[in-house]
Structure formats: C-alpha cells, structure tokens
Design an enzyme around this catalytic site. Sequence first.
Site, PDB file in Angstrom:
ATOM      1  N   ASN A   5       0.830  -1.207   0.000  1.00 25.79           N
ATOM      2  CA  ASN A   5       0.000   0.000   0.000  1.00 25.79           C
ATOM      3  C   ASN A   5       0.863   1.255   0.000  1.00 25.79           C
ATOM      4  OD1 ASN A   5      -2.037  -1.810   0.187  1.00 25.79           O
ATOM      5  ND2 ASN A   5      -2.484  -1.463   2.347  1.00 25.79           N
ATOM      6  N   HIS A  21       5.688  -0.595  -2.888  1.00 32.71           N
ATOM      7  CA  HIS A  21       5.215   0.089  -4.102  1.00 32.71           C
ATOM      8  C   HIS A  21       5.243   1.612  -3.968  1.00 32.71           C
ATOM      9  CE1 HIS A  21       2.867  -3.787  -5.462  1.00 32.71           C
ATOM     10  NE2 HIS A  21       4.167  -3.877  -5.630  1.00 32.71           N
ATOM     11  N   CYS A  38      11.216  13.332  -9.642  1.00 32.22           N
ATOM     12  CA  CYS A  38      11.346  13.878 -10.987  1.00 32.22           C
ATOM     13  C   CYS A  38      11.457  12.736 -11.989  1.00 32.22           C
ATOM     14  CB  CYS A  38      12.576  14.781 -11.066  1.00 32.22           C
ATOM     15  SG  CYS A  38      12.771  15.535 -12.698  1.00 32.22           S
ATOM     16  N   GLY A  77      -5.234  -9.021   3.352  1.00 34.27           N
ATOM     17  CA  GLY A  77      -5.891  -8.096   2.420  1.00 34.27           C
ATOM     18  C   GLY A  77      -5.180  -7.911   1.097  1.00 34.27           C
ATOM     19  N   ASN A  89      -8.285 -12.808   4.954  1.00 33.75           N
ATOM     20  CA  ASN A  89      -8.920 -12.265   3.753  1.00 33.75           C
ATOM     21  C   ASN A  89     -10.336 -12.851   3.687  1.00 33.75           C
ATOM     22  OD1 ASN A  89      -9.619 -11.666   0.979  1.00 33.75           O
ATOM     23  ND2 ASN A  89      -7.438 -11.518   0.510  1.00 33.75           N
ATOM     24  N   PRO A  90     -11.354 -12.023   3.508  1.00 36.91           N
ATOM     25  CA  PRO A  90     -12.718 -12.581   3.434  1.00 36.91           C
ATOM     26  C   PRO A  90     -12.921 -13.472   2.215  1.00 36.91           C
ATOM     27  CG  PRO A  90     -12.735 -10.209   3.016  1.00 36.91           C
ATOM     28  CD  PRO A  90     -11.348 -10.561   3.428  1.00 36.91           C
TER      29      PRO A  90
END
Length: 241
Positions: free
Chosen positions: A98, A115, A123, A182, A208-209
């Site tokens: 995230n 990430h 720049c 997640g 995780n669902p």
Amino acid sequence: MFESVSDLIRDAEKIVFVTGAGISQESGIPTFRGKDGYWRKYDPMQLATIDAFYKNPKLVWEWYEDRRKNILAAHPNKGHLAISDLAKYKDVIVLTQNIDGLHQRAGSNQVLELHGSIIRIKCTVCDFKDNITDSFDGLPPKCKCGEILRPDVVWFGEALPQDIWHDAINHAKSCDVMIIVGTSLAVSPANTLPIFAKQNGAVLIEVNPERTVMSEYMDLSITETSANALPQLISLLEFRR
Ligand code: BJW
Ligand code: ZN
C-alpha cells in the site's frame, strides 16, 4: 481457529505481515481487484504505467490527487492498530504494497513500502525527490529542472526499490510466522514473499474474506475482514501473556 493461531503467534519471535489494499478497505480506501475496486472501473494500463503517464500526465495526476485527498482524510482502522499493538510484544515487520501510509499513522515503525508512497513525488529525469506538503498550482507539477514530476509509486513494468526489496526478502526468509492480510497476491514480485517464508520454515496465515490464488498454500486461512480478525487475534495473545 483463533486459539490455534494465537498459540502459533505466541511462540513466534519474528512476525512479518504482508499487507495489501484490503487492510485499508475498512478505512474507506478502495481496493484494486475487489468489489468496487479501481481495476473494475479503470484500465490499469491507462493509469499505472510509465507509458500511460507520458501519454496523459494530467489524467494520471488527477487520479493520484483524488486518491491522496481520500487517503489523507482517512484514518487507520482496527486492523492497522492491531498490528502496531502486536509490536509491543514481538518483533513485527510490515511489508506493505500500500502507498497510503496508514500503517505508519497507526504507529507501526518497521514498515517497508514495496510500491512507494502517495505522499512523495520524484522527478522523471533528475534525482529530485520530496514529500508533497501542499496542493499543486497546476497538473502535472514541474521540477526545478523543468521536467515533469510524478508520484513516487511503482507502476507496472517498473522495478521495486531494490534496497527495500532485498530487505523484504531477508525479512521473509527469517520470520517464524508470516501473516498475509488483504492482498489478492495477484501482483509479482510481492506475491513471492510467502514462498520465501515457507521455504524457510515459516507458518503462513492468511486474513482475507475471499480465497486467493495462494489460499491452498497457507497453513491457516482466516476468512474474515482484517479489522474484525486482527484485534481478536491480538487480544487473545494479550490475555494469555
Ligand atoms: C480484504 C478486505 C478486508 C477486501 N479485509 N481483506 C504481463 C505484462 C506486464 C507485466 C507483467 C505481466 N505478467 C506479470 C507482470 C509483472 C507485474 C504483475 O504482477 N502483473 C500482474 C497483475 C499480472 N508486476 C510488475 O510489473 C511489478 N514490477 C515488476 O515486475 O518489475 C520487473 C522489473 C525488474 C527489473 C527492471 C524492470 C522491471 C510492479 C507492480 C506494481 C504494482 N502497482 C500497483 C499500482 C501502483 C501503486 C498505487 O497506485 O497504489 O500497486 S497495481 C496495484 O496492485 C497496486 C497494489 O499495491 C497491487 C496489489 O494489489 P493488492 O494490494 O493485492 O489489492 P487487490 O485489490 O488485488 O486485493 C485486495 C484483497 O483484499 C482482495 O483479495 C480482497 O478479497 C481483500 N479484501 N476487503 C481484508 N476488509
Ligand atoms: Zn528534475
């Protein structure tokens, strides 16, 4: 199920979390591939590649500016807070895909951003990097060198920051328990971290669902949301100390 997981965690010395967009879903931040996810509405090749950015920098910047405003208005949820609580008792490392900074805002201080970060700019040509402290006069913002600035995030086809990635692999190889929260585990190379951990004997736990491409590979899958599951896990641990 929670009893057996808390036993595993209680005996562990080093716990590594691998987190993805799902952990911030309950803070009101959309995921990418889940229900209402960005990639269900938008084409990632038009927003999250360097070619897309050069083709239409204003469009890409507008998307990141909208997301940055949403993220700055959001708050860490019980899942983020549970992870930072656990660090009171254990060596806890967070390897996050995230870019929202919510782990750090929840108090976690060993966070590796695989990430990048939505609050940083860099720049496209020179070495300039900075935090975004204000809104921009126009989009795309310009560097002092005259070239355009971009969000300091990792787009498709780009390498992850190499120092961070090497540290992430080393943490994955040296943990006793890896808790994967997640993330769809659809994106490489972040989705190889559980494999490094497993090859070195770590227990893998997924929160995780939904099932993921690697659920079968897990020692345990907790099919609940992270804001629900993680505090329960940590409270059991505290109770048993
Ligand atoms: C809940 C929940 C709740 C919901 N509680 N859970 C073919 C062509 C081109 C490239 C490739 C290719 N094949 C493979 C590649 C490589 C590519 C890749 O993996 N692509 C696949 C998609 C096929 N990877 C890359 O390009 C990477 N770089 C690379 O490989 O470099 C090689 C190289 C080496 C040397 C030199 C040069 C190059 C870079 C990947 C960058 C990813 N970037 C993005 C966007 C930028 C950041 C941003 O703007 O935010 O990163 S894409 C997007 O996906 C974002 C995320 O970090 C990433 C992962 O997504 P995540 O977090 O898993 O989210 P979702 O939505 O997928 O899943 C959410 C989950 O949460 C779901 O499972 C839900 O069920 C769950 N959930 N609510 C708990 N409440
Ligand atoms: Zn510059």
